[in-house]
Structures are given as C-alpha cells and as structure tokens.
Design a protein around this motif. Structure first.
Motif, mmCIF file in Angstrom:
data_model
loop_
_atom_site.group_PDB
_atom_site.id
_atom_site.type_symbol
_atom_site.label_atom_id
_atom_site.label_comp_id
_atom_site.label_asym_id
_atom_site.label_seq_id
_atom_site.Cartn_x
_atom_site.Cartn_y
_atom_site.Cartn_z
ATOM 1 N N GLU A 145 2.863 18.790 -2.467
ATOM 2 C CA GLU A 145 2.303 20.142 -2.518
ATOM 3 C C GLU A 145 2.221 20.647 -3.954
ATOM 4 O O GLU A 145 1.286 21.375 -4.315
ATOM 5 N N GLU A 146 3.153 20.235 -4.793
ATOM 6 C CA GLU A 146 3.187 20.655 -6.190
ATOM 7 C C GLU A 146 1.908 20.249 -6.922
ATOM 8 O O GLU A 146 1.384 20.987 -7.760
ATOM 9 N N GLU A 147 1.388 19.051 -6.618
ATOM 10 C CA GLU A 147 0.163 18.558 -7.237
ATOM 11 C C GLU A 147 -1.064 18.829 -6.372
ATOM 12 O O GLU A 147 -2.182 18.930 -6.887
ATOM 13 N N ASP A 148 -0.852 18.906 -5.041
ATOM 14 C CA ASP A 148 -1.919 19.086 -4.066
ATOM 15 C C ASP A 148 -3.025 18.055 -4.244
ATOM 16 O O ASP A 148 -4.217 18.353 -4.207
ATOM 17 N N THR A 149 -2.612 16.812 -4.454
ATOM 18 C CA THR A 149 -3.552 15.699 -4.609
ATOM 19 C C THR A 149 -3.023 14.502 -3.833
ATOM 20 O O THR A 149 -1.840 14.182 -3.919
ATOM 21 N N LEU A 150 -3.895 13.868 -3.090
ATOM 22 C CA LEU A 150 -3.536 12.646 -2.390
ATOM 23 C C LEU A 150 -3.644 11.478 -3.361
ATOM 24 O O LEU A 150 -4.688 11.273 -3.989
ATOM 25 N N GLU A 151 -2.567 10.722 -3.487
ATOM 26 C CA GLU A 151 -2.555 9.556 -4.369
ATOM 27 C C GLU A 151 -2.392 8.295 -3.530
ATOM 28 O O GLU A 151 -1.754 8.320 -2.482
ATOM 29 N N TYR A 152 -2.935 7.199 -4.021
ATOM 30 C CA TYR A 152 -2.781 5.936 -3.304
ATOM 31 C C TYR A 152 -2.784 4.795 -4.311
ATOM 32 O O TYR A 152 -3.345 4.893 -5.410
ATOM 33 N N SER A 153 -2.120 3.728 -3.926
ATOM 34 C CA SER A 153 -2.077 2.545 -4.785
ATOM 35 C C SER A 153 -2.112 1.290 -3.927
ATOM 36 O O SER A 153 -1.628 1.279 -2.796
ATOM 37 N N GLU A 154 -2.701 0.252 -4.486
ATOM 38 C CA GLU A 154 -2.713 -1.075 -3.878
ATOM 39 C C GLU A 154 -2.110 -2.048 -4.883
ATOM 40 O O GLU A 154 -2.504 -2.069 -6.054
ATOM 41 N N ILE A 155 -1.149 -2.838 -4.412
ATOM 42 C CA ILE A 155 -0.434 -3.752 -5.297
ATOM 43 C C ILE A 155 -0.430 -5.143 -4.685
ATOM 44 O O ILE A 155 -0.122 -5.307 -3.502
ATOM 45 N N ALA A 156 -0.770 -6.126 -5.487
ATOM 46 C CA ALA A 156 -0.607 -7.531 -5.104
ATOM 47 C C ALA A 156 0.365 -8.153 -6.096
ATOM 48 O O ALA A 156 0.189 -8.008 -7.312
ATOM 49 N N THR A 205 0.845 -1.190 0.000
ATOM 50 C CA THR A 205 0.000 0.000 0.000
ATOM 51 C C THR A 205 0.881 1.241 0.000
ATOM 52 O O THR A 205 1.774 1.369 0.840
ATOM 53 N N ASN A 206 0.653 2.137 -0.944
ATOM 54 C CA ASN A 206 1.370 3.411 -1.025
ATOM 55 C C ASN A 206 0.380 4.561 -0.914
ATOM 56 O O ASN A 206 -0.692 4.529 -1.541
ATOM 57 N N VAL A 207 0.742 5.573 -0.145
ATOM 58 C CA VAL A 207 -0.023 6.813 -0.087
ATOM 59 C C VAL A 207 0.978 7.954 -0.232
ATOM 60 O O VAL A 207 2.005 7.971 0.460
ATOM 61 N N GLN A 208 0.676 8.897 -1.119
ATOM 62 C CA GLN A 208 1.621 9.978 -1.401
ATOM 63 C C GLN A 208 0.869 11.293 -1.584
ATOM 64 O O GLN A 208 -0.194 11.340 -2.205
ATOM 65 N N TRP A 209 1.461 12.353 -1.042
ATOM 66 C CA TRP A 209 0.944 13.716 -1.265
ATOM 67 C C TRP A 209 2.113 14.617 -1.591
ATOM 68 O O TRP A 209 3.158 14.559 -0.943
#
Length: 328
Positions: free
Chosen positions: A232-243, A226-230
């Motif tokens: 400031e340049e994009e000002d968007t919360l991103e997330y990914s789930e990988i199996a 599980t990745n969560v990234q924010w």
C-alpha cells in the motif's frame, strides 16, 4: 575492514579455481586467526543462546533448556558498487531471538528487519538491501501462532501479531501460508509461500512466491521462481521471474547463476530491469564465517537498457550455539 573483505573474497576465488572438488580442511584461516576467532565466537554464541533461553524460561515452560532454539546473531560487512553510482560500504546486524516454549503453539519472537521492510523486489533480489534501506532498519516483537502441519500434506499456516520497536510503536498483524507439492512421479517440486500483513504506519502488503525446481545432478539444482508483491505504501504491483542454477562445488563452496526479469504495474505492465547475477559463497571458517562475491550485469529501463555492471562483496559471521552451514 574493507580491505579484509576484498582480500577474503579474492582469496576464495583463487581457492575454488585451483581446488574445486578436492577434499578440504574446514577453514581457510591461518592458525593464529582461528585462535582469535574461536573463543570470541563461542562466547558470543553461548551468550545469544543462554539469553534467549532465559527469556523463554521466564515466559514459557520448564522445557526451555531442552527445546530446539533458532536464535542467532549475524554480523556483516558489505561493499557494494554499481557503475555510475560509486562504492557504498555498510555494516549490518541481523538477529532473531526465538522463544519456543512460551506456549505449545505460541512462540514469542524478536527479530530484526521484518520482511515487509525489505523494500521492492529489485532491492531484495539485487543484494543491495543494506545500502538502500538504511531508514527502514527496525525490530519486531510479536507472538506467532503455529498451525503445526506438514506442508507436503496440507497448507502450513502461521499467524503473527506484535509491534515494530520504534517510536511511535507500530502494531502489525501477519498471516503466512506455505505448501509443497511433489509433481507426480517426476523429480519436480512446486513450493508456494504467501504472506499478507498490515502495519499501522505502512498499511497493507501482500506477497506470493511460487518456486518450481528439480535436481539436475547430485551437485546441481534448477529453479524457476515467480514473485508478485503489492505494498500500500507504494501502491504498485511488482513482479519478478527468476531462472537459476545452484551448484554445490564442494562441502564449503557453492555458486548460483541467475537470470532475473523485474516488472511493475497491473494496468500498464512494463519491465523495469533485466539482469544476470552470479553469486559465489564460501564457508571460510567452520560454518561461522562466510564470504560472498556477487557480480551482476543490469539492463535498466530508466537508463534506456544500457548495460551497467555491479559488484557486491560481503563478509558475514554467525553467532549461535548450534553451527549450521548456510549457503543460499
């Protein structure tokens, strides 16, 4: 060069299909090619090691010749194709100059492409960083303070500060923290890797990565990431789930099967891409020359989730004195 990449990648697919588990030599190259590559690799590898140690000796202690040094130079050539977007070709150069004796717990590090410059989670995960991030190519010069702890027992922390080497100079500060847990008596392990950073030109960013996995057999390993990234340049919360399942085919080949889901936004969460990826990696020559074949099938939101094929072919050569085999 493009034809060489394609030939190497197709050849290694044929090799693994015919001889997956057999004992192998340490090279797929003909003798004449080895005679050309080995002296060149040795000269450049020794130059990388000697240069970093001389710099380390200037800033550090008299132990610079005996200290473990993780400096490397990595040269790559990549062909990338996505349905509807055509083919892109890119030559990449990655490097790290490690200066371990600058002080007991203070390391001077020079490296290319800091993690914060590697774009969105989709760009990082799909393997198309080289093509999508041309304008972000940069190097950093900084000091890392290491809090030496076993991450299996305590949080292992690293604090770094320095500048990104471009005009105008871009100061940064970074904090990284890692931890590894064994989940009871089971074979499952949970690893956490977290980073908070500030770059003067790009602002703040934060990323957390949680990785739980276990071996399925001597050659196979299962992971859920599980990745969560924010940023400031994009000002968007991103997330990914990988199996993913990693399979060591033999001493020189490995393959990874992945299913990935990508999303964004905290207030109005939505999935932006689902894709399936297979990455086959082959050690073509003695832990020095590697080739990757990475087919993908994408279902992206911006094209109404219509399936789109993609393929990446990559050839990489590593230059360092101590040869290490890098699969994934």
């Amino acid at each position: 060069m493009h034809k060489i990449i394609t030939f190497c990648c197709l050849s290694m697919i044929a090799t693994v299909a015919v001889n997956a588990y057999a004992q192998e030599d340490d090279s797929d190259l003909p003798e004449w090619a080895e005679e050309q590559i080995e002296p060149f690799r040795e000269r450049v590898g020794n130059w990388v090691d000697n240069t970093s140690r001389r710099i380390d000796g200037f800033f550090g202690t008299d132990d610079y010749m005996q200290a473990e040094n993780e400096s490397y130079l990595r040269l790559g050539q990549e062909l990338d194709w996505m349905e509807g977007e055509g083919v892109h070709a890119e030559t990449t150069l990655r490097y790290r100059i490690d200066l371990p004796t600058s002080e007991e717990r203070l390391r001077l590090v020079i490296e290319s492409d800091p993690e914060e410059s590697q774009g969105t989670l989709e760009e990082q995960g799909s393997g198309r960083l080289a093509n999508d991030q041309r304008d972000r190519r940069s190097s950093t010069l900084g000091l890392d303070w290491l809090k030496s702890r076993d991450k299996r027992e305590n949080w292992s922390n690293r604090i770094g500060a320095g500048v990104r080497l471009r005009l105008p100079l871009d100061p940064y500060v970074r904090l990284t923290s890692e931890r590894l847990w064994q989940l009871g008596d089971s074979p499952w392990q949970l690893e956490s890797n977290n980073r908070v950073s500030w770059f003067n030109n790009d602002g703040y960013s934060a990323r957390t990565r949680w990785d739980v996995g276990r071996p399925l057999s001597e050659r196979r390993h299962l992971r859920f990431i599980t990745n969560v990234q924010w940023r400031e340049e994009e000002d968007t919360l991103e997330y990914s789930e990988i199996a993913e399942i990693n399979h060591r085919i033999n001493d020189r080949s490995a393959i990874r099967y992945s299913a990935i889901a990508l999303g964004e936004s905290a207030s109005n969460p939505r999935m932006t891409n689902y894709y399936l990826q297979t990455r086959y990696r082959r050690d073509i020559h003695k832990g020095i020359l590697f080739a990757d074949v990475i087919p993908e099938l994408h279902f992206q939101r911006d094209v109404s989730y219509d399936p789109r094929w993609a393929m990446t072919l990559r050839l990489e050569m590593y230059f360092q004195r101590e040869i290490t085999r890098d699969y994934f």
